[in-house]
Design a protein around this motif. Structure first.
Motif, PDB file in Angstrom:
ATOM      1  N   GLU A  33       0.810  -1.218   0.000  1.00 12.42           N
ATOM      2  CA  GLU A  33       0.000   0.000   0.000  1.00 12.42           C
ATOM      3  C   GLU A  33       0.847   1.273   0.000  1.00 12.42           C
ATOM      4  OE1 GLU A  33       0.326  -1.453   4.294  1.00 12.42           O
ATOM      5  OE2 GLU A  33      -0.289  -2.380   2.424  1.00 12.42           O
ATOM      6  N   ASN A  34       2.150   1.175   0.138  1.00 15.44           N
ATOM      7  CA  ASN A  34       3.017   2.342   0.145  1.00 15.44           C
ATOM      8  C   ASN A  34       3.457   2.791  -1.248  1.00 15.44           C
ATOM      9  OD1 ASN A  34       3.859   0.796   2.957  1.00 15.44           O
ATOM     10  ND2 ASN A  34       3.598   2.990   3.137  1.00 15.44           N
ATOM     11  N   TYR A  35       3.126   2.042  -2.295  1.00 17.00           N
ATOM     12  CA  TYR A  35       3.516   2.406  -3.654  1.00 17.00           C
ATOM     13  C   TYR A  35       2.681   3.576  -4.167  1.00 17.00           C
ATOM     14  CZ  TYR A  35       6.370  -1.755  -4.336  1.00 17.00           C
ATOM     15  OH  TYR A  35       7.347  -2.702  -4.242  1.00 17.00           O
ATOM     16  N   THR A  36       3.302   4.392  -5.031  1.00 19.18           N
ATOM     17  CA  THR A  36       2.547   5.412  -5.752  1.00 19.18           C
ATOM     18  C   THR A  36       1.704   4.698  -6.814  1.00 19.18           C
ATOM     19  OG1 THR A  36       4.326   5.717  -7.364  1.00 19.18           O
ATOM     20  CG2 THR A  36       4.348   7.164  -5.425  1.00 19.18           C
ATOM     21  N   LYS A  37       0.893   5.450  -7.537  1.00 17.69           N
ATOM     22  CA  LYS A  37      -0.022   4.853  -8.510  1.00 17.69           C
ATOM     23  C   LYS A  37       0.686   3.924  -9.501  1.00 17.69           C
ATOM     24  CE  LYS A  37      -3.578   6.050 -11.864  1.00 17.69           C
ATOM     25  NZ  LYS A  37      -4.276   7.138 -12.544  1.00 17.69           N
ATOM     26  N   HIS A  38       1.810   4.340 -10.032  1.00 12.23           N
ATOM     27  CA  HIS A  38       2.544   3.532 -11.014  1.00 12.23           C
ATOM     28  C   HIS A  38       3.857   2.987 -10.443  1.00 12.23           C
ATOM     29  CE1 HIS A  38      -0.307   4.839 -14.000  1.00 12.23           C
ATOM     30  NE2 HIS A  38      -0.087   6.099 -13.647  1.00 12.23           N
ATOM     31  N   GLY A  39       4.066   3.158  -9.150  1.00 11.92           N
ATOM     32  CA  GLY A  39       5.325   2.795  -8.521  1.00 11.92           C
ATOM     33  C   GLY A  39       5.723   1.347  -8.672  1.00 11.92           C
ATOM     34  N   ARG A  40       4.789   0.434  -8.476  1.00 14.65           N
ATOM     35  CA  ARG A  40       5.108  -0.999  -8.558  1.00 14.65           C
ATOM     36  C   ARG A  40       5.640  -1.345  -9.951  1.00 14.65           C
ATOM     37  NH1 ARG A  40       4.510  -5.203  -5.831  1.00 14.65           N
ATOM     38  NH2 ARG A  40       2.951  -4.494  -4.386  1.00 14.65           N
ATOM     39  N   PHE A  41       4.973  -0.846 -11.000  1.00  7.14           N
ATOM     40  CA  PHE A  41       5.400  -1.133 -12.369  1.00  7.14           C
ATOM     41  C   PHE A  41       6.765  -0.498 -12.653  1.00  7.14           C
ATOM     42  CE2 PHE A  41       5.576  -0.002 -16.907  1.00  7.14           C
ATOM     43  CZ  PHE A  41       5.585  -1.284 -17.439  1.00  7.14           C
ATOM     44  N   LEU A  42       6.963   0.755 -12.241  1.00  6.91           N
ATOM     45  CA  LEU A  42       8.234   1.431 -12.475  1.00  6.91           C
ATOM     46  C   LEU A  42       9.388   0.681 -11.817  1.00  6.91           C
ATOM     47  CD1 LEU A  42       7.180   5.165 -12.010  1.00  6.91           C
ATOM     48  CD2 LEU A  42       7.788   4.012 -14.150  1.00  6.91           C
ATOM     49  N   ARG A  43       9.165   0.166 -10.611  1.00  4.68           N
ATOM     50  CA  ARG A  43      10.207  -0.598  -9.927  1.00  4.68           C
ATOM     51  C   ARG A  43      10.441  -1.941 -10.589  1.00  4.68           C
ATOM     52  NH1 ARG A  43      10.778   1.241  -3.879  1.00  4.68           N
ATOM     53  NH2 ARG A  43      12.012  -0.618  -3.624  1.00  4.68           N
ATOM     54  N   LYS A  44       9.366  -2.572 -11.035  1.00  2.00           N
ATOM     55  CA  LYS A  44       9.480  -3.884 -11.683  1.00  2.00           C
ATOM     56  C   LYS A  44      10.398  -3.820 -12.897  1.00  2.00           C
ATOM     57  CE  LYS A  44       6.816  -7.329 -14.179  1.00  2.00           C
ATOM     58  NZ  LYS A  44       5.620  -7.517 -14.953  1.00  2.00           N
ATOM     59  N   ILE A  45      10.265  -2.762 -13.693  1.00  2.88           N
ATOM     60  CA  ILE A  45      11.076  -2.639 -14.902  1.00  2.88           C
ATOM     61  C   ILE A  45      12.312  -1.753 -14.679  1.00  2.88           C
ATOM     62  CG2 ILE A  45       9.093  -3.082 -16.393  1.00  2.88           C
ATOM     63  CD1 ILE A  45       9.159  -0.052 -17.104  1.00  2.88           C
ATOM     64  N   LYS A  46      12.549  -1.370 -13.439  1.00  2.00           N
ATOM     65  CA  LYS A  46      13.711  -0.573 -13.035  1.00  2.00           C
ATOM     66  C   LYS A  46      13.728   0.827 -13.638  1.00  2.00           C
ATOM     67  CE  LYS A  46      15.214  -4.215 -10.850  1.00  2.00           C
ATOM     68  NZ  LYS A  46      14.714  -4.431  -9.526  1.00  2.00           N
ATOM     69  N   ALA A  47      12.584   1.311 -14.090  1.00  2.00           N
ATOM     70  CA  ALA A  47      12.512   2.658 -14.672  1.00  2.00           C
ATOM     71  C   ALA A  47      12.754   3.737 -13.620  1.00  2.00           C
ATOM     72  CB  ALA A  47      11.164   2.876 -15.354  1.00  2.00           C
ATOM     73  N   ASP A  48      12.557   3.414 -12.347  1.00  2.00           N
ATOM     74  CA  ASP A  48      12.794   4.389 -11.289  1.00  2.00           C
ATOM     75  C   ASP A  48      14.276   4.760 -11.187  1.00  2.00           C
ATOM     76  OD1 ASP A  48      13.159   1.698 -10.334  1.00  2.00           O
ATOM     77  OD2 ASP A  48      13.179   2.448  -8.284  1.00  2.00           O
ATOM     78  N   GLU A  49      15.147   3.941 -11.762  1.00  2.00           N
ATOM     79  CA  GLU A  49      16.590   4.170 -11.715  1.00  2.00           C
ATOM     80  C   GLU A  49      17.078   5.097 -12.835  1.00  2.00           C
ATOM     81  OE1 GLU A  49      18.111   2.801  -9.181  1.00  2.00           O
ATOM     82  OE2 GLU A  49      16.797   1.156  -8.604  1.00  2.00           O
ATOM     83  N   PHE A  50      16.215   5.402 -13.800  1.00  2.00           N
ATOM     84  CA  PHE A  50      16.611   6.145 -14.992  1.00  2.00           C
ATOM     85  C   PHE A  50      17.313   7.468 -14.682  1.00  2.00           C
ATOM     86  CE2 PHE A  50      15.616   9.248 -18.362  1.00  2.00           C
ATOM     87  CZ  PHE A  50      16.313   8.660 -19.396  1.00  2.00           C
ATOM     88  N   LEU A  51      16.852   8.179 -13.678  1.00  2.00           N
ATOM     89  CA  LEU A  51      17.422   9.494 -13.368  1.00  2.00           C
ATOM     90  C   LEU A  51      18.866   9.430 -12.875  1.00  2.00           C
ATOM     91  CD1 LEU A  51      14.449  11.390 -11.695  1.00  2.00           C
ATOM     92  CD2 LEU A  51      15.338  11.632 -14.007  1.00  2.00           C
ATOM     93  N   GLN A  52      19.361   8.231 -12.598  1.00  2.00           N
ATOM     94  CA  GLN A  52      20.750   8.112 -12.151  1.00  2.00           C
ATOM     95  C   GLN A  52      21.733   8.461 -13.257  1.00  2.00           C
ATOM     96  OE1 GLN A  52      21.070   4.329 -10.078  1.00  2.00           O
ATOM     97  NE2 GLN A  52      19.170   4.836  -9.031  1.00  2.00           N
ATOM     98  N   ILE A  53      21.232   8.611 -14.476  1.00  2.00           N
ATOM     99  CA  ILE A  53      22.087   9.102 -15.559  1.00  2.00           C
ATOM    100  C   ILE A  53      22.606  10.500 -15.199  1.00  2.00           C
ATOM    101  CG2 ILE A  53      20.313  10.164 -17.020  1.00  2.00           C
ATOM    102  CD1 ILE A  53      23.183   7.956 -18.274  1.00  2.00           C
ATOM    103  N   ILE A  54      21.840  11.243 -14.401  1.00  2.00           N
ATOM    104  CA  ILE A  54      22.291  12.555 -13.907  1.00  2.00           C
ATOM    105  C   ILE A  54      23.544  12.362 -13.057  1.00  2.00           C
ATOM    106  CG2 ILE A  54      21.717  14.517 -12.398  1.00  2.00           C
ATOM    107  CD1 ILE A  54      18.753  14.046 -13.259  1.00  2.00           C
ATOM    108  N   ASN A  55      23.519  11.343 -12.177  1.00  2.00           N
ATOM    109  CA  ASN A  55      24.675  11.062 -11.336  1.00  2.00           C
ATOM    110  C   ASN A  55      25.889  10.640 -12.176  1.00  2.00           C
ATOM    111  OD1 ASN A  55      22.163   9.937  -9.380  1.00  2.00           O
ATOM    112  ND2 ASN A  55      23.633  11.319  -8.426  1.00  2.00           N
ATOM    113  N   VAL A  56      25.642   9.908 -13.265  1.00  2.00           N
ATOM    114  CA  VAL A  56      26.726   9.510 -14.164  1.00  2.00           C
ATOM    115  C   VAL A  56      27.324  10.758 -14.816  1.00  2.00           C
ATOM    116  CG1 VAL A  56      27.319   8.238 -16.269  1.00  2.00           C
ATOM    117  CG2 VAL A  56      25.800   7.193 -14.572  1.00  2.00           C
ATOM    118  N   LEU A  57      26.467  11.638 -15.324  1.00  2.00           N
ATOM    119  CA  LEU A  57      26.937  12.861 -15.984  1.00  2.00           C
ATOM    120  C   LEU A  57      27.684  13.783 -15.011  1.00  2.00           C
ATOM    121  CD1 LEU A  57      23.836  13.582 -18.250  1.00  2.00           C
ATOM    122  CD2 LEU A  57      26.064  12.666 -18.954  1.00  2.00           C
TER     123      LEU A  57
END
Length: 166
Positions: A40-64
């Motif tokens: 119940e702690n997930y956001t509306k699309h949170g479970r799906f984003l985590r499943k496909i690891k899309a939540d990690e996408f912004l780490q490209i900022i850390n790479v840059l």
């Protein structure tokens, strides 16, 4: 700087023990304290984003920004390094953390694995999963090369694509 509510910033430890802000897409409700949180702690699309690891996408900022590389041990919280054996901490903190790793590929469905453990999920993580991740990460660092990086990136991509269609 105030971030949009869909961006989550978390302090992690990088190369040589230097802290940095890791960026992720928010998948858990504001105020949730752990990745071991209940459904119940997930956001509306949170479970799906985590499943496909899309939540990690912004780490490209850390790479840059030069804080992370594409492949390397995943950055962790200070508390994880506080209880890690000194030899492992020294090896793991000798390189930049990465967006993906051997342990990320091996434990791609870690969240599902831990949920299946029920009440023992914390114990299973710290006694089984984390020690295996440390071994895999130290193996990677000791055998680091371009072809290994390419293989890890390829395996990660395969896992992500497979997770989208499952």
């Amino acid at each position: 700087m105030k971030l949009p509510t869909f961006i989550y910033r978390s302090e992690r430890i990088g190369k040589n023990g230097v802290p940095f802000s890791l960026y992720k897409i928010r998948t858990m409700e504001v105020g949730t304290k752990t990745s071991f949180a209940e459904n119940e702690n997930y956001t509306k699309h949170g479970r799906f984003l985590r499943k496909i690891k899309a939540d990690e996408f912004l780490q490209i900022i850390n790479v840059l920004k030069g804080e992370m590389s594409l492949v390397g041990p995943r950055p962790d919280f200070q508390t994880a390094y506080d209880i890690m054996p000194d030899y492992a901490k020294k090896i793991i903190l000798s390189v930049k953390p990465g967006c993906t790793s051997i342990s990320s590929v091996h434990f791609f469905e870690e969240e599902k694995l831990l949920q299946e453990a029920g009440e023992d999920k914390y114990k299973n993580y710290w006694t089984k999963v984390k020690p295996a991740k440390i071994l895999l990460d130290t193996f990677y660092i000791q055998n680091k090369c371009f072809l290994l990086d390419v293989a890890i990136l390829w395996l990660t991509l395969k896992k992500v694509v497979k997770s989208i269609f499952n």
